[in-house]
Design a protein around this motif. Structure first.
Motif, PDB file in Angstrom:
ATOM      1  N   LYS A 202     -22.123  60.765  20.067  1.00 12.34           N
ATOM      2  CA  LYS A 202     -23.355  60.173  19.551  1.00 12.34           C
ATOM      3  C   LYS A 202     -24.335  61.198  18.997  1.00 12.34           C
ATOM      4  N   ASP A 203     -24.317  62.420  19.540  1.00 13.85           N
ATOM      5  CA  ASP A 203     -25.259  63.440  19.093  1.00 13.85           C
ATOM      6  C   ASP A 203     -24.626  64.818  19.280  1.00 13.85           C
ATOM      7  N   TYR A 204     -25.366  65.827  18.851  1.00 16.81           N
ATOM      8  CA  TYR A 204     -24.809  67.183  18.903  1.00 16.81           C
ATOM      9  C   TYR A 204     -24.594  67.662  20.333  1.00 16.81           C
ATOM     10  N   GLN A 205     -25.463  67.219  21.261  1.00 17.91           N
ATOM     11  CA  GLN A 205     -25.302  67.651  22.647  1.00 17.91           C
ATOM     12  C   GLN A 205     -24.001  67.144  23.238  1.00 17.91           C
ATOM     13  N   SER A 206     -23.694  65.875  23.037  1.00 14.31           N
ATOM     14  CA  SER A 206     -22.452  65.332  23.575  1.00 14.31           C
ATOM     15  C   SER A 206     -21.243  65.961  22.889  1.00 14.31           C
ATOM     16  N   PHE A 207     -21.386  66.292  21.603  1.00 16.87           N
ATOM     17  CA  PHE A 207     -20.259  66.907  20.901  1.00 16.87           C
ATOM     18  C   PHE A 207     -19.982  68.312  21.417  1.00 16.87           C
ATOM     19  N   ARG A 239     -20.759  56.134  10.614  1.00 15.57           N
ATOM     20  CA  ARG A 239     -21.877  56.945  10.141  1.00 15.57           C
ATOM     21  C   ARG A 239     -23.028  57.006  11.140  1.00 15.57           C
ATOM     22  N   ARG A 240     -22.993  56.162  12.181  1.00 17.95           N
ATOM     23  CA  ARG A 240     -24.060  56.162  13.181  1.00 17.95           C
ATOM     24  C   ARG A 240     -23.920  57.306  14.188  1.00 17.95           C
ATOM     25  N   PHE A 241     -22.818  58.019  14.130  1.00 16.54           N
ATOM     26  CA  PHE A 241     -22.541  59.049  15.116  1.00 16.54           C
ATOM     27  C   PHE A 241     -22.717  60.447  14.495  1.00 16.54           C
ATOM     28  N   LYS A 252     -17.185  66.021  11.100  1.00 16.64           N
ATOM     29  CA  LYS A 252     -18.647  65.922  11.117  1.00 16.64           C
ATOM     30  C   LYS A 252     -19.080  64.823  10.158  1.00 16.64           C
ATOM     31  N   ILE A 253     -19.929  63.930  10.630  1.00 10.93           N
ATOM     32  CA  ILE A 253     -20.488  62.908   9.760  1.00 10.93           C
ATOM     33  C   ILE A 253     -21.509  63.565   8.839  1.00 10.93           C
ATOM     34  N   ILE A 254     -21.361  63.341   7.557  1.00  8.31           N
ATOM     35  CA  ILE A 254     -22.332  63.828   6.575  1.00  8.31           C
ATOM     36  C   ILE A 254     -22.793  62.620   5.755  1.00  8.31           C
ATOM     37  N   PRO A 255     -23.866  62.738   4.996  1.00  4.89           N
ATOM     38  CA  PRO A 255     -24.423  61.561   4.315  1.00  4.89           C
ATOM     39  C   PRO A 255     -23.453  60.770   3.458  1.00  4.89           C
ATOM     40  N   VAL A 256     -22.447  61.431   2.877  1.00  2.00           N
ATOM     41  CA  VAL A 256     -21.529  60.713   1.996  1.00  2.00           C
ATOM     42  C   VAL A 256     -20.207  60.360   2.667  1.00  2.00           C
ATOM     43  N   GLY A 257     -20.061  60.630   3.939  1.00  2.00           N
ATOM     44  CA  GLY A 257     -18.818  60.325   4.625  1.00  2.00           C
ATOM     45  C   GLY A 257     -18.607  61.234   5.808  1.00  2.00           C
ATOM     46  N   TYR A 258     -17.508  61.966   5.823  1.00  2.00           N
ATOM     47  CA  TYR A 258     -17.275  62.946   6.874  1.00  2.00           C
ATOM     48  C   TYR A 258     -16.333  64.021   6.381  1.00  2.00           C
ATOM     49  N   VAL A 259     -16.376  65.156   7.073  1.00  2.00           N
ATOM     50  CA  VAL A 259     -15.581  66.307   6.658  1.00  2.00           C
ATOM     51  C   VAL A 259     -15.104  67.032   7.911  1.00  2.00           C
ATOM     52  N   GLU A 260     -13.961  67.682   7.809  1.00  2.00           N
ATOM     53  CA  GLU A 260     -13.355  68.336   8.969  1.00  2.00           C
ATOM     54  C   GLU A 260     -14.217  69.498   9.460  1.00  2.00           C
ATOM     55  N   ILE A 261     -14.291  69.624  10.781  1.00  2.00           N
ATOM     56  CA  ILE A 261     -14.996  70.738  11.416  1.00  2.00           C
ATOM     57  C   ILE A 261     -13.990  71.852  11.703  1.00  2.00           C
ATOM     58  N   LEU A 262     -14.288  73.032  11.215  1.00  2.00           N
ATOM     59  CA  LEU A 262     -13.402  74.178  11.375  1.00  2.00           C
ATOM     60  C   LEU A 262     -14.004  75.163  12.377  1.00  2.00           C
ATOM     61  N   LYS A 263     -13.211  76.124  12.795  1.00  2.00           N
ATOM     62  CA  LYS A 263     -13.650  77.054  13.836  1.00  2.00           C
ATOM     63  C   LYS A 263     -13.346  78.487  13.422  1.00  2.00           C
ATOM     64  N   SER A 264     -14.286  79.378  13.728  1.00  2.00           N
ATOM     65  CA  SER A 264     -14.080  80.809  13.512  1.00  2.00           C
ATOM     66  C   SER A 264     -14.649  81.559  14.711  1.00  2.00           C
ATOM     67  N   ASP A 265     -14.606  82.863  14.656  1.00  2.00           N
ATOM     68  CA  ASP A 265     -15.166  83.666  15.740  1.00  2.00           C
ATOM     69  C   ASP A 265     -16.676  83.475  15.874  1.00  2.00           C
ATOM     70  N   GLN A 266     -17.315  83.006  14.798  1.00  2.00           N
ATOM     71  CA  GLN A 266     -18.765  82.826  14.805  1.00  2.00           C
ATOM     72  C   GLN A 266     -19.194  81.439  15.267  1.00  2.00           C
ATOM     73  N   GLY A 290     -25.455  57.314   4.715  1.00  6.52           N
ATOM     74  CA  GLY A 290     -24.426  56.442   4.188  1.00  6.52           C
ATOM     75  C   GLY A 290     -24.980  55.576   3.083  1.00  6.52           C
ATOM     76  N   VAL A 291     -24.135  55.177   2.167  1.00  8.04           N
ATOM     77  CA  VAL A 291     -24.583  54.359   1.048  1.00  8.04           C
ATOM     78  C   VAL A 291     -23.659  53.171   0.929  1.00  8.04           C
ATOM     79  N   VAL A 292     -24.122  52.122   0.280  1.00  3.97           N
ATOM     80  CA  VAL A 292     -23.360  50.885   0.220  1.00  3.97           C
ATOM     81  C   VAL A 292     -22.223  50.989  -0.772  1.00  3.97           C
ATOM     82  N   GLY A 293     -21.199  50.136  -0.529  1.00  2.00           N
ATOM     83  CA  GLY A 293     -20.189  49.872  -1.525  1.00  2.00           C
ATOM     84  C   GLY A 293     -19.266  51.003  -1.890  1.00  2.00           C
ATOM     85  N   VAL A 294     -18.993  51.075  -3.178  1.00  2.00           N
ATOM     86  CA  VAL A 294     -17.934  51.942  -3.685  1.00  2.00           C
ATOM     87  C   VAL A 294     -18.245  53.411  -3.497  1.00  2.00           C
TER      88      VAL A 294
END
Length: 332
Positions: A202-207, A239-241, A252-266, A290-294
């Motif tokens: 639901k939020d960054y803390q739980s993630f 998109r609510r999460f 990661k949920i972003i305004p237009v959808g979601y994208v994979e979260i990657l990991k590095s030493d940082q 999030g936006v409606v429709g297409v």
């Protein structure tokens, strides 16, 4: 003669230099009666804030007395504190500077501060503000005054936001407070886990604490795109999460959808363009959450495609203490 010249030069310089005191006019509102006491710890190695140019004169920005005295008095102005929490503000960085152009200048305010709840066992982290804001002399010639006001507004909003937060369970000993970020980051399970737990966060803390919402399962459409989180009759758009994990892969949920979260030493990061994090359609409509429709459907399909054809910019890291983006230098 030389001594007289130096004396006259310094006198002229000091008389030309002005000081803009930070005007702590609007104290933060504690509508929830959250705090009982308020204490400021000034951790800045350099207590000088800096100076900028106003109308070709150097203007120093400063507290009227000092950060601890002024800020504690400021918060105490609102009303008698009736809460149950002992709030501590850790002031880590506060600087003003400027960049001179041919016909104007841009003043910059840099602020980093964190809030904690002090308990018998130590300090419990609430929230952090790490930001930079600017003022152009083209828009307002009183650069020092505007930067001082911006500091008050930003800090007031930050404290009011802190009042609404839940303190972290991790207790930080007082001697470790200067390195709180390192202490907290070492405790985050998401950075140490070999396998990620499927579900929604639901939020960054739980993630970052690796605690998915209990009872929720992910729902996909006919194309395998995750669209909802379902818990019995309770269905929520994805998109609510803040983020979710599907088949062991974090997104990661972003305004237009979601994208994979990657990991590095940082830490954890995403690869995204500015238009994806701060999108605007060709018609000028800003997309928030999030936006409606297409448009949204197409964006999500693009976001999860393994062969997504996009021009990537630098990796955007996720701040584990705020959940916000850490934009790299030069991010377009």
């Amino acid at each position: 003669m030389n001594k007289l010249f130096v004396f006259l030069f310094l006198s002229a310089f000091l008389s030309a230099q002005k000081t803009e005191f930070i005007n702590l006019s609007r104290s933060p509102r504690d509508n929830r009666n959250f705090i009982r006491t308020f204490t400021v710890t000034d951790q800045r190695p350099d207590k000088n804030i800096g100076s900028v140019t106003d109308h070709r004169k150097e203007v120093k920005v400063a507290f009227e007395h000092d950060a601890v005295t002024d800020l504690q008095d400021w918060v105490g102005q609102s009303k008698t504190m009736q809460g149950k929490n002992d709030l501590v503000l850790l002031l880590e960085d506060l600087k003003v500077s400027e960049e001179q152009n041919e016909q104007s200048s841009v003043g910059k305010l840099q602020l980093r501060a964190s809030t904690f709840i002090k308990k018998a066992g130590g300090y419990h982290f609430l929230y952090r503000k790490d930001t930079v804001t600017t003022v152009s002399s083209r828009i307002n010639p009183f650069v020092a005054q505007n930067l001082a006001r911006k500091f008050t507004m930003i800090l007031s909003d930050f404290l009011e936001d802190s009042y609404k937060r839940e303190a972290w369970e991790v207790s930080i000993p007082e001697q470790d407070l200067p390195r709180y970020a390192e202490v907290l980051t070492d405790q985050l399970d998401i950075l140490k886990a070999n396998e990620l737990k499927d579900g929604v966060y639901k939020d960054y803390q739980s993630f970052f604490s690796h605690r998915p919402e209990p009872g929720f399962v992910l729902e996909t459409d006919t194309k395998g795109i995750v669209t909802k989180a379902v818990n019995g009759k309770d269905k929520m758009p994805i998109r609510r999460f803040y983020a979710f994990v599907h088949n062991g892969v974090a997104y990661k949920i972003i305004p237009v959808g979601y994208v994979e979260i990657l990991k590095s030493d940082q830490g954890l990061f995403i690869e995204a363009k500015k238009a994806e994090l701060f999108p605007e359609t060709s018609s000028g409509i800003i997309i928030n959450g999030g936006v409606v429709g297409v448009v949204l459907s197409a964006s999500i399909n693009a976001a999860v495609s393994a062969k997504r054809n996009r021009v990537l910019e630098k990796g955007v890291y996720l701040d584990p203490l705020t959940g916000q983006y850490i934009l790299p230098e030069g991010f377009k």
